[in-house]
Scaffold this motif. Structure first.
Motif, PDB file in Angstrom:
ATOM      1  N   ASP A  24     -16.184 -42.956  -1.673  1.00 28.80           N
ATOM      2  CA  ASP A  24     -16.114 -43.261  -3.774  1.00 28.80           C
ATOM      3  C   ASP A  24     -16.019 -44.663  -3.048  1.00 28.80           C
ATOM      4  OD1 ASP A  24     -13.676 -43.693  -2.361  1.00 28.80           O
ATOM      5  OD2 ASP A  24     -12.700 -43.526  -4.061  1.00 28.80           O
ATOM      6  N   SER A  26     -17.131 -48.849  -3.651  1.00 24.49           N
ATOM      7  CA  SER A  26     -18.205 -49.481  -4.659  1.00 24.49           C
ATOM      8  C   SER A  26     -19.138 -49.697  -4.109  1.00 24.49           C
ATOM      9  CB  SER A  26     -17.233 -50.473  -5.031  1.00 24.49           C
ATOM     10  OG  SER A  26     -16.930 -51.370  -4.169  1.00 24.49           O
ATOM     11  N   THR A  29     -18.348 -52.786  -0.995  1.00 21.84           N
ATOM     12  CA  THR A  29     -18.185 -52.101   0.091  1.00 21.84           C
ATOM     13  C   THR A  29     -19.396 -51.366   0.721  1.00 21.84           C
ATOM     14  OG1 THR A  29     -15.721 -51.279  -1.015  1.00 21.84           O
ATOM     15  CG2 THR A  29     -16.184 -50.413   1.202  1.00 21.84           C
ATOM     16  N   LYS A  97     -13.933 -42.236  -8.954  1.00 25.37           N
ATOM     17  CA  LYS A  97     -13.119 -43.136  -8.729  1.00 25.37           C
ATOM     18  C   LYS A  97     -13.843 -44.004  -9.824  1.00 25.37           C
ATOM     19  CE  LYS A  97     -14.218 -47.912  -6.801  1.00 25.37           C
ATOM     20  NZ  LYS A  97     -13.364 -48.030  -6.506  1.00 25.37           N
ATOM     21  N   LYS A 136      -9.335 -40.920  -9.674  1.00 25.77           N
ATOM     22  CA  LYS A 136      -8.151 -41.410  -7.749  1.00 25.77           C
ATOM     23  C   LYS A 136      -8.354 -43.561  -8.662  1.00 25.77           C
ATOM     24  CE  LYS A 136      -9.689 -44.068  -4.953  1.00 25.77           C
ATOM     25  NZ  LYS A 136     -10.018 -44.888  -3.899  1.00 25.77           N
ATOM     26  N   SER A 260      -7.043 -44.197   5.277  1.00 25.12           N
ATOM     27  CA  SER A 260      -6.289 -44.179   6.786  1.00 25.12           C
ATOM     28  C   SER A 260      -6.842 -45.947   6.930  1.00 25.12           C
ATOM     29  CB  SER A 260      -8.088 -43.741   7.570  1.00 25.12           C
ATOM     30  OG  SER A 260      -8.869 -44.499   7.439  1.00 25.12           O
ATOM     31  N   GLY A 261      -7.137 -46.388   6.312  1.00 24.14           N
ATOM     32  CA  GLY A 261      -6.218 -47.764   6.003  1.00 24.14           C
ATOM     33  C   GLY A 261      -7.035 -48.971   7.118  1.00 24.14           C
ATOM     34  N   ALA A 290     -11.086 -42.023   4.248  1.00 28.07           N
ATOM     35  CA  ALA A 290     -12.809 -42.573   4.069  1.00 28.07           C
ATOM     36  C   ALA A 290     -13.541 -43.411   5.295  1.00 28.07           C
ATOM     37  CB  ALA A 290     -13.160 -43.388   3.006  1.00 28.07           C
ATOM     38  N   ARG A 291     -13.040 -43.675   6.461  1.00 25.87           N
ATOM     39  CA  ARG A 291     -13.392 -44.792   7.199  1.00 25.87           C
ATOM     40  C   ARG A 291     -13.444 -43.469   8.406  1.00 25.87           C
ATOM     41  NH1 ARG A 291     -10.516 -50.154   6.184  1.00 25.87           N
ATOM     42  NH2 ARG A 291      -9.134 -49.068   5.292  1.00 25.87           N
TER      43      ARG A 291
HETATM   44  C1  5MM Z   1      -8.303 -47.485   0.549  1.00 24.43           C
HETATM   45  O1  5MM Z   1      -9.953 -47.498   0.582  1.00 24.43           O
HETATM   46  C2  5MM Z   1      -9.751 -46.014   0.528  1.00 24.43           C
HETATM   47  C3  5MM Z   1      -9.164 -44.813   1.565  1.00 24.43           C
HETATM   48  O2  5MM Z   1     -10.363 -45.114   2.271  1.00 24.43           O
HETATM   49  P1  5MM Z   1     -10.081 -45.702   4.241  1.00 24.43           P
HETATM   50  O3  5MM Z   1      -9.981 -43.906   4.188  1.00 24.43           O
HETATM   51  O4  5MM Z   1     -11.482 -45.844   4.758  1.00 24.43           O
HETATM   52  O5  5MM Z   1      -8.480 -46.258   4.432  1.00 24.43           O
HETATM   53  C4  5MM Z   1     -11.291 -45.313  -0.468  1.00 24.43           C
HETATM   54  O6  5MM Z   1     -11.063 -44.436  -1.148  1.00 24.43           O
HETATM   55  C5  5MM Z   1     -11.339 -46.663  -1.623  1.00 24.43           C
HETATM   56  O7  5MM Z   1     -10.533 -46.807  -2.319  1.00 24.43           O
HETATM   57  C6  5MM Z   1     -13.277 -46.513  -1.695  1.00 24.43           C
HETATM   58  O8  5MM Z   1     -13.710 -47.028  -0.743  1.00 24.43           O
HETATM   59  C7  5MM Z   1     -13.730 -47.311  -2.713  1.00 24.43           C
HETATM   60  O9  5MM Z   1     -13.042 -49.173  -2.006  1.00 24.43           O
HETATM   61  P2  5MM Z   1     -13.274 -50.186  -2.852  1.00 24.43           P
HETATM   62  O10 5MM Z   1     -13.140 -50.994  -2.288  1.00 24.43           O
HETATM   63  O11 5MM Z   1     -15.324 -50.152  -3.198  1.00 24.43           O
HETATM   64  O12 5MM Z   1     -13.201 -50.116  -4.202  1.00 24.43           O
END
Ligand code: 5MM
Length: 340
Positions: A24, A26, A29, A97, A136, A260-261, A290-291
């Protein structure tokens, strides 16, 4: 409130041994992610990337739901199937999201607040027609000796709880995502302290907004030292994280799906595994990365359709490793297992 239909969605999302794929990102990102592989962030490139992810053979064995961005909800796979329908056909629940991102919190230097409540009920009605069944919302908390301040803790909790109440009213399962950021050089104990304050405030606010805890999911950050400090072992991350969750998250919540942050893919898997080795907890402990799911796949893809199959294998491999971690049965040696 009759939560029967919401609980059916929750049951599909928490089924063992699966987790969630967060796809998700944006536009700013995804543009950063694409820049790391030299790909321009055009609408077609974003569609092509999501087509690689969502069409990966075997994904449904380890992934029960995918969080999509608004644009993706209206896009199609290569054969013209709308992405939400493609997921449903594969037995994967489509989600969306719905927050509109973060801005500085007025009168609280260094703190941020997430926006997006205005018009949310109407937007959800549109997303439902497009096929989304869960939502979310992410709140972020910067960490320092003085951050987050009490105003940020209270206001983000309030926004998360208002969002969750509106979602349930509109038939969506809310994923509540309070992220305590990894940036900084603080010790794991400071992250523990902040995460405990944040989760207490979030569940207090959810209670005040009369959110049905049985019909929501939590997506927290793990308790980790700041990225400028020495890394903690999976056992230490697991002990600190579970101690905080047990103090703050009611047993009625069906699932905790971690973000995963900024951990490497293997760290995020090993840390989840260590938590699930601590024995049964009141809630399912799984992943919503995500990452940590996408990074190896993105590196394999590099924007070239000829690499799509390799990228899909990399994604499904990571999802499988995390499904093992969800059961506390992951071993680093499995990273080299056949069929990768
Ligand atoms: C913390 O970000 C969420 C989990 O991703 P990681 O596992 O990489 O930490 C992720 O779902 C995030 O909310 C989305 O990538 C959207 O992020 P943005 O910053 O574009 O709103």
């Amino acid at each position: 409130m009759d939560t029967t239909q919401l609980q059916r969605t929750v049951a599909a999302m928490v089924q063992a041994p699966k987790g969630l794929l967060a796809a998700d990102e944006s536009p700013p990102t995804i543009a950063r992610r694409f820049a790391s592989i030299g790909v321009e962030s055009t609408e077609e490139n974003r569609r092509a990337w999501r087509n690689v992810l969502l069409g990966a053979p075997g994904l449904a064995d380890s992934v029960s739901g995918v969080i999509l961005y608004e644009e993706t909800l209206g896009q199609h796979s290569d054969d013209g199937t709308p992405f939400p329908q493609l997921l449903e056909q594969r037995g994967i629940v489509p989600g969306i999201k719905v927050d509109r991102g973060k801005v500085p919190l007025a009168n609280a230097p260094g703190d941020e607040i997430t926006e997006g409540l205005d018009g949310l009920a109407k937007r959800l009605q549109r997303y439902r027609e497009q096929g989304a069944r869960f939502a979310k919302w992410r709140a972020v908390y910067n960490v320092s000796p003085t951050l987050p301040g009490p105003l940020a803790v209270k206001e983000n909790a309030h926004a998360l709880a208002r969002y969750a109440a509106i979602c349930q009213q509109e038939g969506f399962v809310p994923i509540v995502e309070p992220e305590v950021l990894i940036d900084g050089d603080h010790a794991i104990e400071r992250c523990s302290e902040v995460t405990e304050q944040v989760l207490h405030a979030v569940f207090h606010a959810l209670h005040r907004q009369r959110v049905a805890l049985e019909a929501m999911l939590l997506k927290p950050s793990m308790v980790l030292p700041g990225k400028g400090s020495a890394k903690a072992s999976p056992e230490s991350v697991a002990r600190h994280t579970i101690a905080v969750l047990r103090r703050t998250v009611p047993a009625a919540v069906p699932g905790v799906f971690f973000l995963s942050g900024g951990q490497t893919p293997e760290e995020a898997t090993a840390n989840l595994d260590a938590m699930n080795r601590l024995g049964p907890q009141p809630w399912v402990l799984s992943f919503s990365y995500a990452r940590a799911l996408q990074e190896p796949a993105l590196a394999a893809w590099r924007g070239d359709p000829a690499n799509a199959a390799a990228a899909r294998r990399a994604l499904v491999h990571r999802a499988r490793m995390n499904a093992r971690a969800r059961e506390g049965r992951y071993e680093p040696a499995m990273e080299n297992e056949a069929g990768r």
